[in-house]
Each structure stands twice: as structure tokens, then as C-alpha cells.
Design an enzyme around this catalytic site. Structure first.
Site, short mmCIF file in Angstrom:
data_model
loop_
_atom_site.label_atom_id
_atom_site.label_comp_id
_atom_site.label_asym_id
_atom_site.label_seq_id
_atom_site.Cartn_x
_atom_site.Cartn_y
_atom_site.Cartn_z
N SER A 80 35.25 45.72 11.05
CA SER A 80 35.01 46.90 11.88
C SER A 80 36.19 47.19 12.80
CB SER A 80 33.76 46.67 12.73
OG SER A 80 33.57 47.73 13.64
N LYS A 98 33.81 51.47 11.84
CA LYS A 98 34.13 51.30 13.25
C LYS A 98 32.83 51.37 14.05
CE LYS A 98 37.60 52.80 16.60
NZ LYS A 98 36.80 52.37 17.76
N VAL A 106 41.44 49.43 22.38
CA VAL A 106 41.11 50.80 22.01
C VAL A 106 39.95 51.32 22.85
CG1 VAL A 106 40.34 52.28 20.10
CG2 VAL A 106 41.99 50.44 19.67
N GLY A 107 39.04 50.41 23.24
CA GLY A 107 37.95 50.80 24.12
C GLY A 107 36.72 51.33 23.43
N CYS A 119 32.89 42.68 21.56
CA CYS A 119 34.14 43.32 21.96
C CYS A 119 34.52 42.87 23.37
CB CYS A 119 34.00 44.83 21.92
SG CYS A 119 35.49 45.71 22.47
N LYS A 163 27.66 40.20 15.29
CA LYS A 163 29.07 39.79 15.40
C LYS A 163 29.28 39.07 16.72
CE LYS A 163 33.75 41.26 14.39
NZ LYS A 163 34.59 42.36 13.88
N GLY A 168 38.88 36.71 11.12
CA GLY A 168 39.92 36.32 12.07
C GLY A 168 41.14 35.74 11.41
N GLY A 169 42.16 36.55 11.22
CA GLY A 169 43.44 36.04 10.78
C GLY A 169 43.65 35.91 9.29
N GLY A 201 40.96 42.52 8.68
CA GLY A 201 41.22 43.61 9.62
C GLY A 201 42.69 43.82 9.89
#
Length: 298
Positions: free
Chosen positions: A22, A45, A71-72, A125, A160, A238-239, A260
Site C-alpha cells: 500500500s 493506497k 506523504v501524510g 503509519c 498492518k 519491508g525491504g 513497495g
């Protein structure tokens, strides 16, 4: 050998274990359509009930081992986003990511997306106010959020999780008790970068979320710990930059793996990963579903 790549994720049939993470490709169906040709599933997203403008630029910066973004949680709002997703062609299953500040708001969001194959709850987030990590660090609230969403849908629901909590397993267990169909580990870590010549933070929001290859060992450990303690599927995130990363996550216990930041360097990453995984299964004679958690049994 493409058959060897297929997995079932909480009832979602996927051609391979690769999922778009996302927040990477914006809020446009055209971008999701392009990536869905080789992905096992696509996560949108995150979207909230009302439009959110997000933070001003610079909102994303590159560093030597990944990206830092603030990005918020910019979003067109649920109604407009649902209309945009009418143009999604469903080459791969669609998982809609949701953010809100209360269980009731999360549950209300579900009604806008009856066409979704599943939902991902953004409880992690690290750079948005009153949502994301602000609600995802409280196990009682996580339980209530997941339970409220599950009451509104029969589709799979994935929570998540954040590494920026005292105990990610505790949060994972709360999601499981709320009847989540799986958890995603992990979202970004808190971080920042300072311009040594301007002598001030580079991001407009000062700090943001760190992603990319630098956080992979942390993500793998979180997947390992969650797999040890939970009975629901774990999705690694992640990564991931290579097929070896995908296999490592799956050996640690991930049923599926999200990609991502790697898209910033190659928009062909899903194609190349899929082809490499085909070669891997041809070499080993294994189905990918069979290696999930194998490192725990060795």
C-alpha cells in the site's frame, strides 16, 4: 512451473505470493492495472472517509539503503476512490487499504468497496495524526477495530502492524482475537534526514517512515516472531528487492510478501521476481506454499 507459485491467502487465490504494498503507486487505477499483470495481489493506497491533502514537498527522499517518506496519508476520500477503482481490471485480486481513527469509521469505510477481494487496515503509519500508529499501538483498540470491520464484511481482513510499538506480537494477538484473517509485518520505521548544508530537516514534516532494504532484517524478525505465536497468516513487508528476499520472508513464516520501495528503482520488479521464483521452484522441485515457515522446522 507457474503452478508451484500459487498460494491461497485466507481464501484469496493468488498466482504468486507477490503483493503490491500500500501507498506506493498513488490512487489511480491505471497504475494498479499495470502492476497487477504480474502481481499475485494488489493493495491500494490507504483511503479514509474524507479527502486528505497530505504533507507538502519534499515528502519523499532517497538515502543509501532505501527511502524516507512523509506523504501524510493523502487520499481522495472513500467515495471518489471507489469511483476511481471502477476502472480496475482485476488481473489480480484487489485489497483496499483503509485508515480511520475509530472502529466505527473503519467499519463505515468497508461499505464503499463491495467489489474488493479483501481489506487491509492501516494501523501503523508513523507520520499521520490520530490515525495509523496512533490507533495501532493500543491492543484493545486494535481488537475493537478489527472486530468492527469483521462484522461488516465476509471478505478477508488483514491488520498492518508497526515495528514502532513495544511488542508487535501483542498487537498481532489482539488483531487475531478480533478475528483478523491475517497480519502484515511491517510498516515503515520512524526516521529523518537532515541537510548538513541548510542545517535543517529535509522532509517538510521533519520526520517520516523509513522503508527499503535497510529495514529488511527487522521485518524478517517481526515475521518470525508473529509466525511463532499466531495461527493466522503473516504477510511479510519491508525491504524486498530480490527473489532471495522473498524466499527468506517465506522461510521465516510469511505466506505472501509485499513489495513497495523497490518500485522506485524498477517498474518491472514484479515480472522479474515472478520469473526468478519460477526458476527457483524448478531448481528445488518445491511449491512455495510448502516452504512457509520451514526455517522454524529445520
Amino acid at each position: 512451473m507457474r503452478e508451484a507459485l500459487k498460494i491461497n491467502l485466507a481464501g484469496i487465490e493468488m498466482r504468486n505470493p507477490l503483493m503490491l504494498s500500500s501507498g506506493v503507486m498513488g490512487s489511480f487505477a491505471t497504475s494498479l492495472n499495470r502492476l497487477s499483470e504480474h502481481a499475485g495481489a494488489v493493495v491500494t493506497k490507504s483511503v479514509g472517509l474524507e479527502p486528505v491533502e497530505g504533507y507538502r514537498n519534499p515528502a519523499v527522499i532517497n538515502y543509501s539503503h532505501g527511502l524516507i517518506n512523509a506523504v501524510g496519508l493523502s487520499s481522495p476520500g472513500a467515495r471518489a476512490f471507489a469511483e476511481e477503482l471502477e476502472d480496475y481490471v482485476f488481473y489480480a485480486p484487489l485489497v483496499v487499504s483503509l485508515f480511520a481513527s475509530t472502529p466505527e469509521e473503519f467499519a463505515e469505510l468497508v461499505s464503499y468497496f463491495p467489489f474488493a477481494d479483501g481489506f487491509e487496515l492501516n494501523l501503523s503509519c508513523p507520520h499521520a495524526k490520530n490515525v495509523g500508529l496512533a490507533v495501532g499501538s493500543d491492543p484493545d483498540l486494535v481488537y475493537e477495530i478489527v472486530r468492527a470491520v469483521k462484522k461488516r464484511t465476509t471478505k478477508p481482513v488483514f491488520a498492518k502492524l508497526s515495528p514502532n510499538v513495544r511488542d508487535i506480537v501483542e498487537i498481532g494477538k489482539a488483531a487475531e482475537e478480533g478475528k483478523a484473517d491475517g497480519v502484515v509485518a511491517i510498516n515503515t520505521l520512524k526516521g529523518m534526514k537532515i541537510d548538513i548544508f541548510a542545517k535543517r530537516p529535509i522532509l517538510s514534516n521533519v520526520s517520516g517512515g523509513v522503508s527499503g532494504e535497510g529495514i529488511k532484517p527487522i521485518a524478517v524478525k517481526c515475521v518470525w516472531d508473529l509466525y511463532e505465536e499466531l495461527s493466522i497468516p503473516v504477510i511479510g513487508s519491508g525491504g524486498v528487492t530480490s527473489w532471495k528476499d522473498v524466499i527468506e520472508f517465506m522461510l521465516a513464516g510469511a505466506t505472501a510478501v509485499q513489495i513497495g520501495s523497490a518500485l522506485y528503482y524498477s517498474n518491472r520488479i514484479f515480472y522479474s521476481l515472478e520469473e526468478s521464483l519460477i526458476a527457483y521452484t524448478r531448481m528445488t522441485g518445491e511449491r512455495l506454499e510448502d516452504i512457509v515457515g520451514m526455517a522454524h522446522r529445520s
